[in-house]
Write a protein that holds these residues in place. Structure first.
Motif, short mmCIF file in Angstrom:
data_model
loop_
_atom_site.label_atom_id
_atom_site.label_comp_id
_atom_site.label_asym_id
_atom_site.label_seq_id
_atom_site.Cartn_x
_atom_site.Cartn_y
_atom_site.Cartn_z
N TYR A 38 87.00 -89.07 -3.24
CA TYR A 38 85.94 -88.54 -4.10
C TYR A 38 85.35 -89.60 -5.02
CZ TYR A 38 86.43 -83.87 -2.34
OH TYR A 38 86.42 -82.78 -1.51
N TYR A 88 92.84 -88.26 -1.75
CA TYR A 88 91.73 -87.43 -2.19
C TYR A 88 91.01 -88.05 -3.38
CZ TYR A 88 92.69 -83.44 0.81
OH TYR A 88 92.84 -82.61 1.90
N TYR A 107 92.33 -84.72 -8.60
CA TYR A 107 93.29 -85.13 -7.58
C TYR A 107 94.16 -86.29 -8.05
CZ TYR A 107 90.75 -82.31 -4.13
OH TYR A 107 90.18 -81.28 -3.43
N TRP A 141 84.95 -77.83 1.14
CA TRP A 141 84.64 -79.11 1.78
C TRP A 141 83.61 -78.93 2.87
CZ3 TRP A 141 84.59 -82.18 6.10
CH2 TRP A 141 84.63 -83.56 5.87
N ASN A 145 89.09 -88.12 4.79
CA ASN A 145 89.38 -86.69 4.93
C ASN A 145 89.72 -86.32 6.37
OD1 ASN A 145 88.82 -84.90 2.36
ND2 ASN A 145 87.36 -86.59 2.31
N HIS A 176 85.31 -76.84 -5.81
CA HIS A 176 86.54 -77.59 -5.94
C HIS A 176 87.08 -77.53 -7.37
CE1 HIS A 176 85.52 -79.43 -2.07
NE2 HIS A 176 86.78 -79.81 -2.02
#
Length: 259
Positions: free
Chosen positions: A80, A76, A70, A205, A131, A255
């Motif tokens: 993470y 994002y 990302y 997700w 998120n 992902h």
């Protein structure tokens, strides 16, 4: 107010392979049965100890790897990275806990390990909030959910615990802090699940949230066990933790393959 990422990642058009999730659950149950019934106590404690710190470390590495995908989406990437740090804290907590228990012969609860375990909650909460706020606003209905779930779980825990121990001492309030934190994380996870359940956004997700749900349920059970002095390294509560870690790893793998 949070800034939106300059580039919004494409929605993940992928299905959840429930066979893999079922396989993860089956594997951790088989592992639990093996260490309890088919190996010596000494060997089982060694195996459980290895799994206890390797699993969160694997999640941490997978989270940092996902964050690199990302690079053009700041929120994002930040989210993470926070998730990776959260599970790194669990890894450090497990190593500290096991060092106290197996090598120093000192009671690991309470101990410095709890500092690391506690830090996972604000870090994981930050991941969820980043998120959720990107995809939805915190409506009055959502706020009620976020308040009601922690209160219900914490009050229920407190009532059951008081019936068992008879008085509200240090261990009771100490455990209550962690249970309240875990239940708040659980509430945010449930809210996230309701937001993403229709499949119009990232299904990978959703898998990650399922893993978080498993971990937080294990945490609540663990602090109840510690209050009663019933926890040991081969207790069934480990199943929730093992399953949660590997479900999250599966999500992060999805992902990596799709982004």
């Amino acid at each position: 107010m949070l800034d939106k990422p300059e580039v919004v990642p494409e929605k993940l058009k992928t299905n959840i392979n429930f066979k893999i999730i079922a396989g993860i659950i089956f594997a951790v149950v088989i592992f639990h049965l093996y260490v309890n019934y088919f190996t010596s106590t000494e060997n089982s404690e060694v195996l459980v100890s290895i799994f206890s710190f390797v699993n969160p470390l694997a999640v941490s590495i997978a989270s940092f790897t996902a964050a690199k995908k990302y690079v053009d989406a700041g929120i994002y990437q930040k989210a993470y990275n926070l998730l990776g740090i959260a599970y790194l804290m669990i890894f450090l907590g497990e190593v500290t806990y096991l060092s106290y228990d197996l090598f120093l012969g000192i009671e690991p609860y309470p101990s410095i390990a709890d500092v690391f375990f506690f830090l996972q909650y604000p870090l994981a909460l930050s991941y969820l909030i980043l998120n959720i706020r990107f995809f939805a606003s915190f409506s009055s209905k959502n706020i009620v959910l976020l308040i009601a779930i922690p209160i219900l779980i914490t009050v229920a825990y407190g009532e059951i615990a008081l019936q068992e121990i008879g008085e509200a001492g240090f261990d009771f309030f100490y455990g209550l802090i962690f249970v309240a934190s875990a239940s708040l994380l659980l509430a945010f996870s449930i809210l996230a699940t309701t937001i993403f359940r229709k499949g119009v956004v990232e299904k990978a997700w959703m898998i990650l949230v399922m893993g978080i749900l498993s971990l937080t349920m294990g945490d609540v059970w663990y602090y109840y066990l510690e209050l009663l002095g019933d926890f040991d390294l081969i207790h069934p509560v480990n199943i929730f933790w093992y399953a949660g870690y590997w479900i999250i790893i599966y999500s992060l793998y999805k992902h990596k393959k799709i982004i």
